[in-house]
Design a protein around this motif. Structure first.
Motif, PDB file in Angstrom:
ATOM      1  N   THR A 118     -12.123  -2.292   2.285  1.00 29.66           N
ATOM      2  CA  THR A 118     -10.782  -1.720   2.465  1.00 29.66           C
ATOM      3  C   THR A 118     -10.957  -0.299   3.001  1.00 29.66           C
ATOM      4  O   THR A 118     -12.065   0.236   2.999  1.00 29.66           O
ATOM      5  CB  THR A 118     -10.023  -1.620   1.128  1.00 29.66           C
ATOM      6  OG1 THR A 118     -10.665  -0.615   0.326  1.00 29.66           O
ATOM      7  CG2 THR A 118      -9.999  -2.937   0.394  1.00 29.66           C
ATOM      8  N   ARG A 128     -11.391   5.837  -4.106  1.00 31.35           N
ATOM      9  CA  ARG A 128     -11.202   7.277  -3.900  1.00 31.35           C
ATOM     10  C   ARG A 128     -12.526   7.954  -4.237  1.00 31.35           C
ATOM     11  O   ARG A 128     -12.969   7.913  -5.380  1.00 31.35           O
ATOM     12  CB  ARG A 128     -10.082   7.791  -4.799  1.00 31.35           C
ATOM     13  CG  ARG A 128      -8.788   7.091  -4.462  1.00 31.35           C
ATOM     14  CD  ARG A 128      -7.651   7.418  -5.401  1.00 31.35           C
ATOM     15  NE  ARG A 128      -6.491   6.587  -5.033  1.00 31.35           N
ATOM     16  CZ  ARG A 128      -5.264   6.792  -5.461  1.00 31.35           C
ATOM     17  NH1 ARG A 128      -5.024   7.799  -6.298  1.00 31.35           N
ATOM     18  NH2 ARG A 128      -4.287   6.011  -5.082  1.00 31.35           N
ATOM     19  N   LYS A 147      -6.144  -4.886   0.701  1.00 28.49           N
ATOM     20  CA  LYS A 147      -5.250  -4.820  -0.460  1.00 28.49           C
ATOM     21  C   LYS A 147      -5.702  -3.644  -1.311  1.00 28.49           C
ATOM     22  O   LYS A 147      -6.875  -3.313  -1.338  1.00 28.49           O
ATOM     23  CB  LYS A 147      -5.377  -6.107  -1.288  1.00 28.49           C
ATOM     24  CG  LYS A 147      -5.028  -7.361  -0.496  1.00 28.49           C
ATOM     25  CD  LYS A 147      -4.448  -8.454  -1.372  1.00 28.49           C
ATOM     26  CE  LYS A 147      -3.936  -9.606  -0.524  1.00 28.49           C
ATOM     27  NZ  LYS A 147      -5.015 -10.395   0.112  1.00 28.49           N
ATOM     28  N   GLY A 148      -4.744  -3.050  -2.043  1.00 27.32           N
ATOM     29  CA  GLY A 148      -5.099  -1.955  -2.918  1.00 27.32           C
ATOM     30  C   GLY A 148      -5.796  -2.462  -4.153  1.00 27.32           C
ATOM     31  O   GLY A 148      -5.809  -3.664  -4.397  1.00 27.32           O
ATOM     32  N   PRO A 149      -6.386  -1.580  -4.985  1.00 28.11           N
ATOM     33  CA  PRO A 149      -6.509  -0.138  -4.737  1.00 28.11           C
ATOM     34  C   PRO A 149      -7.647   0.178  -3.772  1.00 28.11           C
ATOM     35  O   PRO A 149      -8.666  -0.511  -3.764  1.00 28.11           O
ATOM     36  CB  PRO A 149      -6.826   0.402  -6.138  1.00 28.11           C
ATOM     37  CG  PRO A 149      -7.508  -0.730  -6.851  1.00 28.11           C
ATOM     38  CD  PRO A 149      -6.904  -1.989  -6.299  1.00 28.11           C
ATOM     39  N   PHE A 150      -7.460   1.229  -2.977  1.00 28.84           N
ATOM     40  CA  PHE A 150      -8.524   1.704  -2.088  1.00 28.84           C
ATOM     41  C   PHE A 150      -9.395   2.686  -2.875  1.00 28.84           C
ATOM     42  O   PHE A 150      -8.865   3.537  -3.580  1.00 28.84           O
ATOM     43  CB  PHE A 150      -7.952   2.435  -0.869  1.00 28.84           C
ATOM     44  CG  PHE A 150      -7.051   1.610   0.020  1.00 28.84           C
ATOM     45  CD1 PHE A 150      -7.005   0.216  -0.071  1.00 28.84           C
ATOM     46  CD2 PHE A 150      -6.257   2.240   0.964  1.00 28.84           C
ATOM     47  CE1 PHE A 150      -6.171  -0.533   0.768  1.00 28.84           C
ATOM     48  CE2 PHE A 150      -5.417   1.507   1.807  1.00 28.84           C
ATOM     49  CZ  PHE A 150      -5.374   0.119   1.701  1.00 28.84           C
ATOM     50  N   CYS A 160      -8.421   9.450   5.026  1.00 29.83           N
ATOM     51  CA  CYS A 160      -8.526   8.005   4.847  1.00 29.83           C
ATOM     52  C   CYS A 160      -9.364   7.444   5.992  1.00 29.83           C
ATOM     53  O   CYS A 160      -9.047   7.660   7.171  1.00 29.83           O
ATOM     54  CB  CYS A 160      -7.141   7.367   4.832  1.00 29.83           C
ATOM     55  SG  CYS A 160      -7.219   5.582   4.605  1.00 29.83           S
ATOM     56  N   GLN A 178      -1.241   7.065  -3.149  1.00 32.79           N
ATOM     57  CA  GLN A 178      -0.623   5.771  -3.457  1.00 32.79           C
ATOM     58  C   GLN A 178       0.297   5.337  -2.311  1.00 32.79           C
ATOM     59  O   GLN A 178       0.307   4.179  -1.896  1.00 32.79           O
ATOM     60  CB  GLN A 178       0.171   5.863  -4.774  1.00 32.79           C
ATOM     61  CG  GLN A 178       0.706   4.526  -5.248  1.00 32.79           C
ATOM     62  CD  GLN A 178      -0.422   3.523  -5.503  1.00 32.79           C
ATOM     63  OE1 GLN A 178      -1.362   3.809  -6.248  1.00 32.79           O
ATOM     64  NE2 GLN A 178      -0.355   2.348  -4.867  1.00 32.79           N
ATOM     65  N   VAL A 191      -1.243  -1.180   3.652  1.00 35.64           N
ATOM     66  CA  VAL A 191      -1.159  -2.605   3.310  1.00 35.64           C
ATOM     67  C   VAL A 191       0.054  -3.218   4.011  1.00 35.64           C
ATOM     68  O   VAL A 191      -0.027  -4.298   4.609  1.00 35.64           O
ATOM     69  CB  VAL A 191      -1.080  -2.804   1.774  1.00 35.64           C
ATOM     70  CG1 VAL A 191      -0.748  -4.255   1.428  1.00 35.64           C
ATOM     71  CG2 VAL A 191      -2.400  -2.388   1.116  1.00 35.64           C
ATOM     72  N   GLU A 243      -1.739   4.154   0.647  1.00 34.81           N
ATOM     73  CA  GLU A 243      -2.276   2.814   0.393  1.00 34.81           C
ATOM     74  C   GLU A 243      -1.193   1.755   0.630  1.00 34.81           C
ATOM     75  O   GLU A 243      -1.406   0.772   1.350  1.00 34.81           O
ATOM     76  CB  GLU A 243      -2.743   2.794  -1.062  1.00 34.81           C
ATOM     77  CG  GLU A 243      -3.589   1.646  -1.441  1.00 34.81           C
ATOM     78  CD  GLU A 243      -4.057   1.827  -2.895  1.00 34.81           C
ATOM     79  OE1 GLU A 243      -4.843   2.756  -3.179  1.00 34.81           O
ATOM     80  OE2 GLU A 243      -3.605   1.040  -3.734  1.00 34.81           O
ATOM     81  N   ASP A 244      -0.031   1.964   0.048  1.00 33.48           N
ATOM     82  CA  ASP A 244       1.072   1.001   0.191  1.00 33.48           C
ATOM     83  C   ASP A 244       1.455   0.845   1.666  1.00 33.48           C
ATOM     84  O   ASP A 244       1.740  -0.253   2.135  1.00 33.48           O
ATOM     85  CB  ASP A 244       2.299   1.455  -0.609  1.00 33.48           C
ATOM     86  CG  ASP A 244       2.053   1.441  -2.118  1.00 33.48           C
ATOM     87  OD1 ASP A 244       1.044   0.840  -2.553  1.00 33.48           O
ATOM     88  OD2 ASP A 244       2.855   2.046  -2.860  1.00 33.48           O
TER      89      ASP A 244
END
Ligand code: 4AD
Ligand code: MG
Length: 433
Positions: free
Chosen positions: A317, A280, A275-278, A348, A240, A247, A243-244
Motif C-alpha cells: 500500500t 506510518r 486498503k487502509g491502514p497505510f 505519502c 486518515q 482508497v 488514506e481514505d
C-alpha cells in the motif's frame, strides 16, 4: 426524415435502428466486396461494415477515398456483434466525408521516438493509449471532487499570480504593472489556510508552477495539485483523510475505468490491494532502514527518488514517512513538540516505486515561532504579513496536504513517466505544442 445522431458509447440503445455517427477513421480495410471502417469518436470504437452490392455505387466509391484520420459521418443500422470492438457494429447505408486527411498523417502504427511524439502531442493525443490516460485522469479528478463534496468540504480557487511565495523550488515570474514582479503560484496552500479559517474545511484544485531544472520522470514545470486544508485537524487526522481519499480514488477508477486500465495494460492486482491502514514510518526509522539497504542517506537529508523506491519495496500500500528534519522541509510546518529538530509532516509514497504523491503537514499555528522561521529562512517578512495575521486573529490547529495529480495518474494508470499524464506537458525543454 430527421437524422438521429448518436455517439459510439450511446449505440446500445439504438440496436435495430438507423443512426448517424460522426468521428475519425482509425482503421480501414477492404476485400473488394466488403469493406470495414473502424471509427473512433472519443467515446469508443465502432466497426462500420460496407457491402458493395448493397450500397449505392457512389457510397462504395467514397470509401476508396478514405484515409487514416479522415473525419466522416456514417449512417446505418446498429446491430449487436460480440466480435466487434465495443460489441456493436453498423451496417452502413450512407457515408459522408467531413474532412479529408492527407496520407502523411505523422503518427503511424510503428515505433516513434518520444521527442517525435511530444512534438506531435496534438495528434498523439488521439491514440488509444493517450485517450485511456486522459479518461483515467478525468476519473481521478471526479473522484476527488466526489470525495470532498461528500464530506462537506468547500472548493476554493486560489490565485495563480501571487506576490508571496510558498515552496523553496524555483519560481516563474512575470512583470505585473506597477507592482513589480508577480510569481506563478507554486502552491495554493497559504491562501487555502486563510480560506480554512473562513470555511472550516476546504480544498483547492489548480495548476501550480515550479521552475525546477529537473529532468526526471516525476517533474513537470506546470502540474495540477489538489490541496485540502482542514481547521482543527492535527497531522493524524490529516493522514486518515489522505488514506481514505487514496482508497476512494483507486476504488472508483477500478470500478469505472476497467476498459482504460486494460488498454494501458495496467496490472490491476496491486491496485486491488490498496486498503487502509497505510503504514506510518518515522523519518528516523526510514533513514535506518535505508542505510541497512545500502543507501548513502544520512539524518537530515530529504529522501531521494531511489530511497523512496527502496523503502516502498517492502509494502503493498502507500506509506507515510513522518516527521522529517526541519531543514529538509518548508517553513510553515509545525515544530514537533516531541522532537523539536523535526516537524509534524508526512510524505505519502505510492507503492510499486511511483514515489511521493502527497506532501503535507500540520501548520505552525504559533505566531512567534512562525515569524522566527520566516526570518531563519531569509524570507521577505512583508510578503507574509497577511499569512501571519492568520496566527494573530484566532489562531487554530490546522493541517493540510497537496496531492500531485499527474503523479497520482501515473501510479494508478501504471505509466512510468508523468509527461503522458497531462494533455500538454510543460517541462524544462518543452513549451510546445
Ligand atoms: O510536496 P510539495 O512541494 O508540497 C506542497 O506544495 C505543499 N504546499 C502542499 C500542501 O501541504 N498543501 O508538493 C505536493 C505534491 C508532491 O507530493 C507531488 O505529488 C506534486 O505535488 N509535485 C509535483 N508534481 C509534478 N511535478 C513537480 N515538479 C512537482 N512538485 C511537486
Ligand atoms: Mg514534497
Amino acid at each position: 426524415m430527421s437524422t438521429t445522431y448518436a455517439t459510439i458509447a450511446g449505440l446500445p440503445t439504438y440496436v435495430g435502428q438507423s443512426v448517424t455517427v460522426r468521428g475519425w477513421c482509425a482503421h480501414l480495410r477492404s476485400s473488394g466486396k466488403i469493406a470495414f471502417i473502424v471509427m473512433r469518436d472519443g467515446t469508443g470504437l465502432l466497426q462500420c461494415v460496407l457491402v458493395k452490392n448493397q450500397l449505392a455505387p457512389e457510397v462504395w466509391e467514397r470509401f476508396a477515398s478514405l484515409t487514416l484520420e479522415t473525419s466522416v459521418s456514417v449512417t446505418g443500422e446498429v446491430r449487436a456483434e460480440p466480435r466487434a470492438p465495443g460489441g456493436y457494429e453498423m451496417g452502413v447505408t450512407g457515408l459522408t466525408v467531413l474532412g479529408a486527411s492527407p496520407l502523411d498523417y505523422p503518427i503511424q502504427p510503428k515505433e516513434h521516438g518520444i521527442d517525435f511524439l511530444l512534438d506531435h502531442r496534438h495528434l498523439w493525443l488521439r491514440s488509444p493509449r493517450q485517450v485511456a490516460l486522459m479518461k483515467v485522469r478525468h476519473e481521478i479528478i471526479n473522484a476527488i471532487h466526489e470525495f470532498y463534496g461528500n464530506r462537506g468540504f468547500i472548493h476554493v480557487d486560489t490565485p495563480i499570480l501571487t506576490a508571496a511565495i510558498g515552496e523553496r523550488s524555483g519560481l516563474f515570474s512575470t512583470e505585473y504593472f506597477e507592482e513589480g514582479n508577480a510569481y506563478l503560484a507554486q502552491t495554493g496552500q497559504l491562501y487555502g489556510e486563510a480560506a480554512a479559517a473562513a470555511l472550516g474545511r476546504i480544498y483547492t484544485f489548480g495548476p501550480t508552477f515550479r521552475a525546477e531544472k529537473s529532468k526526471t520522470r516525476r517533474h513537470l514545470t506546470e502540474f495540477w495539485m489538489m490541496e485540502p486544508e482542514m481547521a482543527f485537524y492535527d497531522l493524524n487526522d490529516s493522514l486518515q483523510l489522505q488514506e481514505d481519499m487514496l482508497v476512494h480514488i483507486v476504488q472508483r477508477v477500478l470500478a469505472t475505468r476497467a476498459a482504460e486500465l486494460k488498454e494501458l495494460e495496467r496490472d490491476t492486482a496491486p491496485l486491488e490491494k490498496i486498503k487502509g491502514p497505510f503504514p506510518r514510518i518515522d523519518y528516523g526509522d526510514a533513514v535506518k532502514t535505508l542505510q541497512g539497504k545500502g543507501s548513502a542517506i544520512t539524518w537530515g537529508d530529504d529522501l531521494g527518488a531511489e530511497d523512496e523506491t527502496l523503502l516502498v519495496a517492502d509494502y503493498e500500500t502507500p506509506i507515510f514517512v513522518c516527521n522529517y528534519p526541519k531543514e529538509a522541509k518548508a517553513f510553515y510546518m509545525k515544530e514537533n513538540p516531541a522532537d523539536p529538530r523535526t516537524v509534524l509532516c508526512a510524505d505519502c509514497l505510492a507503492p510499486e516505486g511511483y514515489g511521493e504523491i502527497i506532501g503535507g503537514s500540520q501548520r505552525e499555528d504559533d505566531h512567534d515561532k512562525l515569524l522566527a522561521r520566516i526570518h531563519e529562512e531569509g524570507l521577505p517578512v512583508d510578503a507574509y504579513g497577511w499569512y501571519l495575521d492568520l496566527r494573530k486573529y484566532g489562531t487554530f490547529v490546522h493541517s493540510g496536504f497537496g496531492l500531485g495529480l499527474e503523479r497520482t495518474v501515473a501510479w494508478v494508470a501504471g505509466t512510468p513517466h508523468i509527461r503522458e499524464c497531462i494533455a500538454f506537458p510543460r517541462m524544462m525543454h518543452r513549451l510546445r505544442p
